[in-house]
Design an enzyme around this catalytic site. Structure first.
Site, mmCIF file in Angstrom:
data_model
loop_
_atom_site.group_PDB
_atom_site.id
_atom_site.type_symbol
_atom_site.label_atom_id
_atom_site.label_comp_id
_atom_site.label_asym_id
_atom_site.label_seq_id
_atom_site.Cartn_x
_atom_site.Cartn_y
_atom_site.Cartn_z
ATOM 1 N N GLN A 1 38.103 36.841 36.911
ATOM 2 C CA GLN A 1 38.966 38.454 37.025
ATOM 3 C C GLN A 1 40.369 37.918 36.525
ATOM 4 O O GLN A 1 41.275 38.726 36.309
ATOM 5 C CB GLN A 1 39.167 38.961 38.208
ATOM 6 C CG GLN A 1 37.684 39.507 38.774
ATOM 7 C CD GLN A 1 37.266 40.672 37.923
ATOM 8 O OE1 GLN A 1 38.044 41.233 37.113
ATOM 9 N NE2 GLN A 1 35.886 40.988 38.066
ATOM 10 N N HIS B 1 34.078 36.654 45.869
ATOM 11 C CA HIS B 1 32.966 37.214 45.174
ATOM 12 C C HIS B 1 31.876 36.296 45.800
ATOM 13 O O HIS B 1 32.070 35.206 45.984
ATOM 14 C CB HIS B 1 33.228 37.046 43.707
ATOM 15 C CG HIS B 1 31.830 37.773 43.151
ATOM 16 N ND1 HIS B 1 30.632 37.464 42.962
ATOM 17 C CD2 HIS B 1 31.840 39.181 42.394
ATOM 18 C CE1 HIS B 1 29.971 38.266 42.036
ATOM 19 N NE2 HIS B 1 30.824 39.206 41.976
ATOM 20 N N CYS C 1 30.185 42.992 45.537
ATOM 21 C CA CYS C 1 29.660 41.645 45.958
ATOM 22 C C CYS C 1 30.660 40.876 46.833
ATOM 23 O O CYS C 1 30.975 39.605 46.567
ATOM 24 C CB CYS C 1 29.485 40.776 44.757
ATOM 25 S SG CYS C 1 28.124 41.402 43.751
ATOM 26 N N LYS D 1 33.619 39.361 30.808
ATOM 27 C CA LYS D 1 34.524 40.131 31.534
ATOM 28 C C LYS D 1 35.770 39.938 30.622
ATOM 29 O O LYS D 1 36.854 40.394 30.987
ATOM 30 C CB LYS D 1 34.698 39.538 32.828
ATOM 31 C CG LYS D 1 33.547 39.708 33.892
ATOM 32 C CD LYS D 1 33.842 39.336 35.216
ATOM 33 C CE LYS D 1 32.759 39.498 36.113
ATOM 34 N NZ LYS D 1 32.205 40.775 36.548
ATOM 35 N N ASP E 1 37.959 30.561 40.596
ATOM 36 C CA ASP E 1 37.114 31.401 39.943
ATOM 37 C C ASP E 1 38.045 32.272 39.290
ATOM 38 O O ASP E 1 38.840 32.860 40.021
ATOM 39 C CB ASP E 1 36.484 32.044 41.200
ATOM 40 C CG ASP E 1 35.858 33.334 40.654
ATOM 41 O OD1 ASP E 1 35.704 33.613 39.589
ATOM 42 O OD2 ASP E 1 34.925 34.051 41.247
HETATM 43 N N1 PLP Z 1 33.994 35.972 40.444
HETATM 44 C C1 PLP Z 1 34.570 37.355 40.572
HETATM 45 C C2 PLP Z 1 35.859 37.368 41.001
HETATM 46 C C3 PLP Z 1 33.906 38.249 40.173
HETATM 47 O O1 PLP Z 1 34.408 39.332 39.883
HETATM 48 C C4 PLP Z 1 32.818 38.020 39.322
HETATM 49 C C5 PLP Z 1 31.716 39.349 38.903
HETATM 50 O O2 PLP Z 1 32.192 40.521 39.180
HETATM 51 C C6 PLP Z 1 31.860 36.874 39.246
HETATM 52 C C7 PLP Z 1 32.893 35.893 40.048
HETATM 53 C C8 PLP Z 1 30.411 36.660 39.002
HETATM 54 O O3 PLP Z 1 30.697 37.042 37.329
HETATM 55 P P1 PLP Z 1 28.980 36.818 36.755
HETATM 56 O O4 PLP Z 1 28.266 37.619 37.338
HETATM 57 O O5 PLP Z 1 29.699 37.102 35.404
HETATM 58 O O6 PLP Z 1 28.948 35.414 37.059
#
Ligand code: PLP
Length: 592
Positions: A201, A121, A365, A224, A198
């Site tokens: 998900q 992401h 993203c 999430k 990260d």
């Molecule tokens: N990492 C992953 C794999 C995501 O799917 C997302 C959001 O869709 C993020 C990071 C970023 O999350 P946030 O916008 O809550 O910081």
């Protein structure tokens, strides 16, 4: 798990959308909240609200306890070594940025390497780009295979003492792939590299035990995980705290402050400057209680069952291709991303919305990942504990309707594939065929904006302005990076008059139709008239009244997308391309 009982806990699921029961299939973007979480948030504000840590009164102590209890819940839910390993942040993005600044600025030097995967992401890419810019470090890519898995052999080959950090997602938000993070941590550690995972998900869908995975940094977003927005956690391997500097300065994070210098509190407070989102932390704790009560092993099993059902049903649709490894031990089952030959992801999402089904369309993203598969956008359906097989059936039925409606354009270059060449003077060369055949299914019940859709579909299926223009002096391309739509305008000017206009490119129905309308409206007009039409179209899409006497013709139906900012961008693309071409012509002195 009793799914119907679970569904009753989510008040929003009782809503109707466009006359249909809401089928919320966008939990990977953000999850809906169960009553217990909503109640915890309002109970905190009704009964316990006070600033924390510094108050010498009972209410403040109560609020402090609630905040710190939430930290303890996050720690035990994720298997963190202790509550003090948990830093509250606004979201996963802030967690990554905290590490990039707090750890990266101190430990990463020019020439050091940061390994990232192609399925990250942007939240786990851009902070590293910025760190590389600040330090002179180099970003290197861990490639992925065609079926959406990390190429582990390539990863191992990249490892060397020059690698300072490996940043990798636990579960891909586009592919659903579960990456072998324990192995990645072990290999990286063998060369002395730190690892950031990260978990945005993963934490909502899998049992996580950081004691076993043992990364240096792990980030999650509460929103999430059935929790509130504006709240997340960074879990730090406590030995790494000694290698970090504060990220933000201010109250809460200090020990002692002089006029010209300060010392800092112990972690985690050192990394929580200012008044935190106390209510958010409390509600995050409630979400964790709720998930823990369901049991993450049960949640994971349910996700897999729903995901497998969705995968099987969707893969039977002609012209539909699913990204990622699919059912198996390294697939979370929490989402399915796909392309459909017949229609652009934006059109699919809007058609599904008309039937009460919320999905996501775009690059999610993950632009480097999209490029890997030669795509600009996909449609993604993503699931949570309340998702039912009946909702998947509705999704599949609706997609069958989309295929019937959009099929006449198949082969006419309307897919979401990445074209080449944006910027000055480059042709796109893709998607230039004209649509053939009458649209079937145009009479389907499409909601209130039937007229707009009919006019749009007419232009989309039979776009004007595709014929070549000889002797064009102006050629300009524009691109919408959100979905990869591209437009190339070619104009032949005779003095002030647009004697010929050609509109090429590919994209969703709205951007193609808007380009076709532009061609109809501009041909034969003078440049001042073109500028007036451009200004009028932009004003209309911003919701402003049209200048008196301005006739936009079919373009006026596009005001039906005014309330959908993403689609406004689609509608504007040909017009902003025109605007840029005119502005460019002025600066170059090429045309007035
Ligand atoms: N990492 C992953 C794999 C995501 O799917 C997302 C959001 O869709 C993020 C990071 C970023 O999350 P946030 O916008 O809550 O910081």
């Amino acid at each position: 798990m009793d799914i119907q009982a679970i569904r009753r806990e989510f008040p929003i699921l009782a809503r109707e959308m466009n006359g249909h029961a809401l089928a919320y299939l966008d939990s990977a973007a953000t999850t809906q909240k169960p009553r217990a979480v909503i109640a915890a948030l309002s109970r905190y504000y009704e009964e316990s609200n006070a600033n924390i840590h510094r108050g010498v009164y009972r209410l403040s102590e109560e609020a402090t306890r609630a905040y710190e209890d939430a930290r303890g819940k996050v720690a035990s839910f994720l298997g963190a070594p202790s509550p003090s390993a948990v830093v509250f942040v606004r979201n996963a993005t802030e967690g990554v940025n905290l590490v990039a600044h707090g750890w990266g600025d101190r430990n990463v030097r020019a020439g050091d390497q940061i390994l990232v995967t192609r399925m990250e992401h942007h939240a786990n890419l851009v902070p590293w780009h910025l760190l590389a810019r600040r330090t002179g470090a180099v970003i290197r890519e861990i490639p992925i295979t065609d079926d959406g898995r990390l190429d582990l052999a390539a990863f191992e080959a990249l490892l060397s003492p020059r690698v300072k950090l490996v940043a990798v997602t636990h579960v891909s938000n586009v592919l659903g792939t579960i990456n072998p993070v324990a192995r990645i941590v072990a290999s990286a550690r063998a060369v002395g590299a730190a690892v950031l995972i990260d978990g945005a998900q993963a934490a909502p869908h899998l049992p996580i035990d950081l004691a076993v995975l043992d990364p240096d940094f792990y980030v999650v977003s509460a929103h999430k995980m059935l929790g509130p927005t504006g709240m997340g956690a960074l879990v730090v391997r406590t030995s790494r705290y000694d290698e970090m500097d504060p990220f933000l300065g201010g109250g809460e994070m200090i020990r002692d402050v002089e006029l010209d210098a300060s010392t800092y509190a112990d972690p985690p407070a050192r990394y929580e400057a200012g008044t935190p989102d106390i209510g958010g932390a409390v509600a995050f704790g409630a979400a964790i209680d709720w998930l823990a009560a369901l049991g993450m092993a049960n949640v994971a099993e349910r996700d897999r069952a729903v995901g497998t059902y969705a995968h099987a049903r969707l893969s039977r649709l002609a012209g539909l291709r699913i990204l990622g490894p699919g059912p198996g031990p390294d697939w979370a089952g929490s989402l399915v991303s796909f392309t459909l030959d017949a229609a652009h992801p934006h059109d699919i999402a809007q058609e599904l919305d008309a039937r009460g089904i919320a999905v996501r369309a775009g690059h999610h993203c993950c632009q480097p990942l999209m490029k890997r598969f030669g795509l600009a956008a996909t449609t993604r359906a993503s699931f949570s504990v309340h998702t039912t097989e009946a909702e998947i059936d509705r999704l599949v039925d609706a997609l069958e309707g989309v295929v019937r409606k959009y099929a006449p354009r198949v082969g006419a270059g309307v897919g979401a594939g990445v074209g080449t060449g944006t910027g000055t003077g480059t042709g796109t060369g893709t998607g230039t065929g004209s649509g053939t055949g009458a649209g079937t299914g145009l009479g389907e019940d499409l909601g209130d904006d039937g007229l707009m859709r009919e006019v749009v579909m007419d232009h989309y299926l039979h776009p004007a302005g595709r014929e070549p223009v000889d002797g064009a002096q102006v050629e300009w391309s524009g691109k919408n990076p959100l979905c990869g739509d591209e437009v190339t305008l070619r104009l032949r000017l005779e003095g002030e008059r647009i004697a010929g206009i050609q509109v090429l490119g590919h994209g969703c129905s709205i951007s193609v139709a808007s380009g076709s309308m532009l061609a109809v409206r501009l041909k034969g007009r003078t440049l001042p008239e073109a500028r007036a039409l451009l200004a009028g179209t932009k004003a209309m899409l911003r919701g402003e009244p049209l200048p008196a006497g301005l006739d936009l013709g079919d373009v006026e139906v596009l005001q039906g997308v005014r309330d959908l900012p993403v689609r406004v961008k689609c509608a504007l693309l040909p017009w902003t391309t025109l605007e840029e071409s005119l502005a460019h012509g002025e600066t170059q002195g090429g045309h007035p």
